[in-house]
Design an enzyme around this catalytic site. Structure first.
Site, PDB file in Angstrom:
ATOM      1  N   ASP B   6       0.838  -1.197   0.000  1.00  0.00           N
ATOM      2  CA  ASP B   6       0.000   0.000   0.000  1.00  0.00           C
ATOM      3  C   ASP B   6       0.887   1.268   0.000  1.00  0.00           C
ATOM      4  OD1 ASP B   6      -2.275   1.659   0.446  1.00  0.00           O
ATOM      5  OD2 ASP B   6      -1.866   1.635   2.596  1.00  0.00           O
ATOM      6  N   ASP B   8      -0.308   5.048   1.064  1.00  0.00           N
ATOM      7  CA  ASP B   8      -0.505   6.033   2.138  1.00  0.00           C
ATOM      8  C   ASP B   8      -0.359   5.412   3.519  1.00  0.00           C
ATOM      9  OD1 ASP B   8      -0.956   8.068   0.310  1.00  0.00           O
ATOM     10  OD2 ASP B   8      -3.065   7.533   0.112  1.00  0.00           O
TER      11      ASP B   8
END
Lengths: 179, 179
Positions: B6, B8
């Site tokens: 991922d 963020d």
């Protein structure tokens, strides 16, 4: 059932956009008979053959592509019963990202942002993948529907659909196993 | 082994960017103690609480996020032995697409466009997913590594990693089964 759908040459028509960009810049006849097994750029005169790559990188190239016939109605119909995702190899061309996003918002506003995948390799999990490029089928576990485009006309290894009407018929006839 | 990562709060730090945008616009002290289980916006005074949504939609918001410490070196190291994909829920915010693309090009130029996935729901197939949001684990079949962020500190159901050093240790110790 989760159904993943490619964009270019399945929902959107980049080939006619290439032709119009070539026509705009060059006063040459384009031999676009599109023989089976050939990519459109094989039909472009050699000295401007490389230009397709400039065009595809232009901001806006993917923003106004024509729709493939029947795609909006068919996707809407599939969505009534299935979990539909749009899965496009968009990360190859930086400027295509926002163009494809806006194009989908315009023509497929009923597709949520949650159901859009812009990627390179299609490492997705779905029951069905509708795509014109067999490279995207290699690692895909579900049912593969090869959407007809001139470049794939010689391919015989996959279940083929020539248009959106056939997609609907095939999916209604033979539902794949649920994930 | 295919490892999906991922962006963020795992590679990039949007929280400090939110704080700097709030500081730029408002002369209010921000209580950013970031208590366990709370999102950063729970710590913003109520009358400007909604502004985070404007900020996140601004063009450029995601372009200059600081790096999470150790992320570049760790991802480079993982890539030596594994097939690394960056998988970000970017389609929620139209303007984030090109910003995230450019941010990755700047900080992770060794990640090919083929290995980037910008999506909504993470319908991906991988052996490992490193993410700070447990909603992304629900339909994921592989090994889940929950990357610590204040909002997930009360979650106890998943294997947790507090930093990139721990990611490397855990992946070297316990390789998941190949796809």
């Amino acid at each position: 059932m989760r159904i993943a759908i490619d964009m270019d040459e399945v929902l959107a028509d980049p080939i006619s956009k290439f032709v119009s960009r070539y026509n705009q810049d060059y006063n040459v006849p384009l031999d676009l008979t599109m023989e089976p097994g050939y990519e459109f750029f094989h039909h472009i005169p050699e000295h401007i053959n490389h230009k397709w790559y400039d065009y595809i990188n232009e901001a806006g190239f993917f923003r106004d592509l024509p729709l493939i016939e029947g795609s909006v109605e068919a996707v809407k119909k599939l969505q009534e019963e299935h979990d539909v995702y749009i899965v496009s190899a968009a990360t190859e061309f930086r400027n295509s990202l926002v163009d494809k996003y806006d194009w989908l918002s315009e023509h497929f506003p009923f597709i949520s942002w949650k159901n859009i995948v812009f990627c390179g390799n299609k490492i997705i999990k779905a029951d069905v993948l509708i795509d014109d490029r067999i490279k995207n089928f290699v690692d895909f576990d579900g049912r593969k529907l090869l959407f007809t485009s001139p470049h794939n006309l010689l391919v015989t290894d996959y279940e083929r659909v020539d248009n959106w009407q056939q997609v609907l018929e095939k999916i209604q006839q033979q539902p794949a196993a649920k994930l």
